[in-house]
Design a protein around this motif. Structure first.
Motif, PDB file in Angstrom:
ATOM      1  N   VAL B 153       0.859  -1.189   0.000  1.00 31.22           N
ATOM      2  CA  VAL B 153       0.000   0.000   0.000  1.00 31.22           C
ATOM      3  C   VAL B 153       0.893   1.235   0.000  1.00 31.22           C
ATOM      4  O   VAL B 153       1.703   1.422   0.908  1.00 31.22           O
ATOM      5  N   VAL B 155       2.011   4.889   0.619  1.00 30.38           N
ATOM      6  CA  VAL B 155       1.645   5.819   1.688  1.00 30.38           C
ATOM      7  C   VAL B 155       1.795   7.251   1.189  1.00 30.38           C
ATOM      8  O   VAL B 155       2.869   7.626   0.707  1.00 30.38           O
ATOM      9  N   VAL B 164       0.568   4.811   9.967  1.00 26.67           N
ATOM     10  CA  VAL B 164       0.115   3.859   8.934  1.00 26.67           C
ATOM     11  C   VAL B 164       0.671   2.432   9.085  1.00 26.67           C
ATOM     12  O   VAL B 164       0.170   1.510   8.441  1.00 26.67           O
ATOM     13  N   LEU B 167      -1.539  -0.649   9.282  1.00 23.27           N
ATOM     14  CA  LEU B 167      -2.391  -1.032   8.154  1.00 23.27           C
ATOM     15  C   LEU B 167      -1.961  -2.381   7.596  1.00 23.27           C
ATOM     16  O   LEU B 167      -2.713  -3.015   6.848  1.00 23.27           O
ATOM     17  N   THR B 341      -7.705  -1.745   3.162  1.00 23.58           N
ATOM     18  CA  THR B 341      -6.661  -0.719   3.329  1.00 23.58           C
ATOM     19  C   THR B 341      -7.034   0.644   2.740  1.00 23.58           C
ATOM     20  O   THR B 341      -6.711   1.679   3.337  1.00 23.58           O
ATOM     21  N   ASP B 342      -7.695   0.666   1.589  1.00 26.19           N
ATOM     22  CA  ASP B 342      -8.034   1.974   0.990  1.00 26.19           C
ATOM     23  C   ASP B 342      -8.933   2.765   1.932  1.00 26.19           C
ATOM     24  O   ASP B 342      -8.690   3.944   2.217  1.00 26.19           O
ATOM     25  N   LEU B 345      -7.038   3.702   5.202  1.00 20.23           N
ATOM     26  CA  LEU B 345      -6.037   4.752   4.946  1.00 20.23           C
ATOM     27  C   LEU B 345      -6.736   6.111   4.862  1.00 20.23           C
ATOM     28  O   LEU B 345      -6.249   7.113   5.397  1.00 20.23           O
ATOM     29  N   ARG B 346      -7.901   6.143   4.207  1.00 16.72           N
ATOM     30  CA  ARG B 346      -8.670   7.391   4.108  1.00 16.72           C
ATOM     31  C   ARG B 346      -9.088   7.866   5.512  1.00 16.72           C
ATOM     32  O   ARG B 346      -8.971   9.044   5.839  1.00 16.72           O
ATOM     33  N   ALA B 349      -6.095   9.321   7.184  1.00 10.87           N
ATOM     34  CA  ALA B 349      -5.738  10.617   6.579  1.00 10.87           C
ATOM     35  C   ALA B 349      -6.709  11.712   7.014  1.00 10.87           C
ATOM     36  O   ALA B 349      -6.320  12.866   7.192  1.00 10.87           O
TER      37      ALA B 349
END
Lengths: 182, 389
Positions: B153, B155, B164, B167, B341-342, B345-346, B349
């Motif tokens: 993934v 970063v 992160v 993750l 993960t997408d 991760l959002r 963030a």
């Protein structure tokens, strides 16, 4: 007098030794449980078969305790207590000269094992354990994790913040099985 | 390079080993900037998982910078910062196409052995026994990442390693455990274990909208951290878990139960845990399934049992009659990391969650062997260790 600080094994060695003593306990216990008559006959303890079997149960329980724990010291001290009982039982028996000789050898063996038990127990008694809510071997203290919520806001305000997440159908209760009205 | 290697039960050493090299055109070599010790690494440390060999490099939770890529790798380039999921997946087989990355049919290079042991092989994993491929792990300065054009993934700038890193395993693992509970706004979710995965289960269940989240453990600082995340806690050494859960659910039991403990359950004093200890001690049972039994007993009928906790072998005295008669659903498995993960991760963030809350110990790679013991013994308030090679 035995100088424990100089002669005690290293903790790693003592841990291995404790496991060995655990297996030894189980083997000896099984022998006492399964063949008490042979043991009492050779040591001049006739009529004490029940006692020998009880000692066998004690040995097996101690062995399992030793193999199943990360803190073997209490079990090892338990073995030391058992060794004293064994020695007392052997010392109190009568019998023929041959049986007395056999008992002498047995007592020497028990004494040797007792020394191992004591060395091992003394070494591992000093090994630190885990902090538990009840105290355990280390003194529990606060680590101040009460503020580590991980969220940008209070948990009650974050409840349901990810309800927008797309839950894949294969991880949901199948539609046909969902409760009525859902 | 330096790497933490397994040399036997409770024997991890920081050794000098040869650097990894590209072996396949889809590979990449990652220079590790941060790695973590996972709770499931402790099962290897304690010798409960079969299939380890002396000299194996540990670690399956790591991230870093790409320093070399194979000729056919179109996804990564040198200099990319990546988190590498612990499950290795090809992205092309039938299971990967369905999103079941943790049971990829091609990534386990010891598939024939795993087929014999498991019936059918799961995916290859980093640093987690030869049954799952015997791949060198990430508690090292460099790692070869197979199928590196699929799982890693990337970063974005602006996010730190500590935000992160998880993750790669424990965050998606806690998330999947909660997701597969199909949480409804009326649900009580009970979570056994307040270790790192349990902590992420708590926060995932809160985010997914559970009415009440309960966490069960006995280590005060872990319970404190679980409370910080919104859980009601039960200290199983001082309270009856079954009584408290029934009390908190008006006698009905939690609708959803999560086992974030796995095969080394400690349940001091209960009869079944003494039985498990005895059988495990003489090698008549591999795992201690106290938590599974308790979940089966206390879960509300028609509920769901979600099991992210790792089990390794054969379990005894599982009351399956309860499962059948109460109509319970069991969902388990290694995490399909890339499925989540997408989205996660959002959320990181956007600041919804900052996974670094769980880190309690930071150290150099060389300190890893000592920290395995600290983590295993739950000393010094240890909940999560991050190492920097």
């Amino acid at each position: 007098m035995l100088d424990m600080t100089r002669r005690s094994p290293r903790p790693e060695t003592a841990s291995g030794l404790a496991r060995g003593l655990g297996w030894f306990s189980i083997a000896l216990g099984l022998a006492e449980l399964v063949a008490p008559r042979a043991i009492t006959r050779s040591l001049g303890l006739r009529g004490q078969e029940g006692l020998v079997q009880a000692y066998g149960v004690r040995e097996i329980a101690t062995g399992i305790g030793l193999l199943g724990t990360r803190q073997p010291a209490p079990w090892l001290w338990g073995r030391v207590g058992g060794d004293v009982l064994d020695l007392a039982t052997l010392a109190a028996a009568g019998g023929s000269r041959r049986q007395r000789e056999a008992r002498g050898i047995a007592m020497a063996a028990v004494l040797g094992i007792t020394v191992l038990d004591v060395l091992c127990a003394a070494t591992l008694s000093g090994t630190p354990g885990r902090a538990t809510s009840r105290g355990g071997m280390s003194t529990p203290r606060s680590y101040g994790y009460g503020g580590r919520r991980g969220f940008r806001d209070l948990p009650e305000r974050m409840r349901g913040a990810a309800r927008d997440a797309r839950i894949p159908e294969d991880m949901r209760i199948p539609k046909l099985l969902r409760p009525y009205g859902n | 390079m330096k790497a933490l290697r397994w040399h036997g039960k409770q024997d991890i050493r920081c050794d000098e080993v040869p650097d990894p090299a590209i072996e396949h055109p889809r590979d990449a070599i990652v220079k590790v900037t941060s790695c973590a010790i996972c709770g499931s690494d402790l099962h290897l440390y304690d010798g409960f998982m079969p299939g380890m060999e002396s000299g194996d490099i540990m670690g399956h939770e790591f991230m870093g910078e790409v320093v070399e890529v194979g000729a056919e790798n179109k996804k990564l380039k040198v200099g990319d910062r990546v988190v590498v999921p612990f499950t290795i997946c090809c992205g092309e087989c039938d299971q990967c196409r369905r999103g079941y990355f943790s049971v990829c049919e091609r990534s386990n290079r010891n598939k024939s052995v795993a087929d014999k042991v498991f019936g059918h092989s799961p995916a290859g994993l980093f640093g987690y026994t030869h049954l799952t491929g015997g791949y060198p792990g990430g508690q090292a300065e460099f790692v070869r990442v197979p199928f590196a054009d699929v799982a890693p993934v990337k970063v974005p700038d602006g996010l730190t390693d500590e935000q992160v890193l998880f993750l790669g395993d424990i965050f998606p693992t806690g998330w999947q455990a909660a997701v597969q509970c199909d949480i409804q706004p009326t649900d009580t979710v009970a979570i056994w274990g307040a270790g790192p995965v349990g902590q992420f289960c708590v926060r995932s269940a809160v985010l997914l909208g559970a009415r009440q989240v309960i966490c069960i453990d006995r280590v005060p600082e872990r319970l404190e951290m679980a409370r910080a995340g919104g859980a009601v806690t039960i200290d199983f050494e001082n309270e009856s878990v079954v009584e408290r859960l029934n009390e908190l659910t008006h006698g009905k039991g939690p609708e959803k139960c999560i086992d974030a403990v796995g095969l080394e359950a400690h349940a001091t004093g209960s009869l079944d845990s003494l039985y498990d200890r005895a059988k495990q001690a003489v090698m008549l049972e591999t795992d201690r399934p106290h938590v599974l039994r308790e979940m089966m007993y206390v879960c509300r009928p028609a509920g769901i049992l979600s099991v992210p906790g790792v089990y390794g072998g054969v379990l005894d005295k599982i009351p399956f009659g309860m499962v059948m008669n109460k109509g319970l659903t069991i969902r388990t498995g290694q995490t399909h990391v890339n499925r989540w993960t997408d989205d996660l991760l959002r959320r990181i963030a956007e600041g919804e969650i900052n996974p670094s809350f769980v880190i309690t110990h930071r150290a150099k790679l060389e300190d890893g062997p000592a920290l395995y013991k600290t983590f295993r013994d739950k000393q010094d308030g240890c909940i999560k260790v991050v190492l920097q090679p």
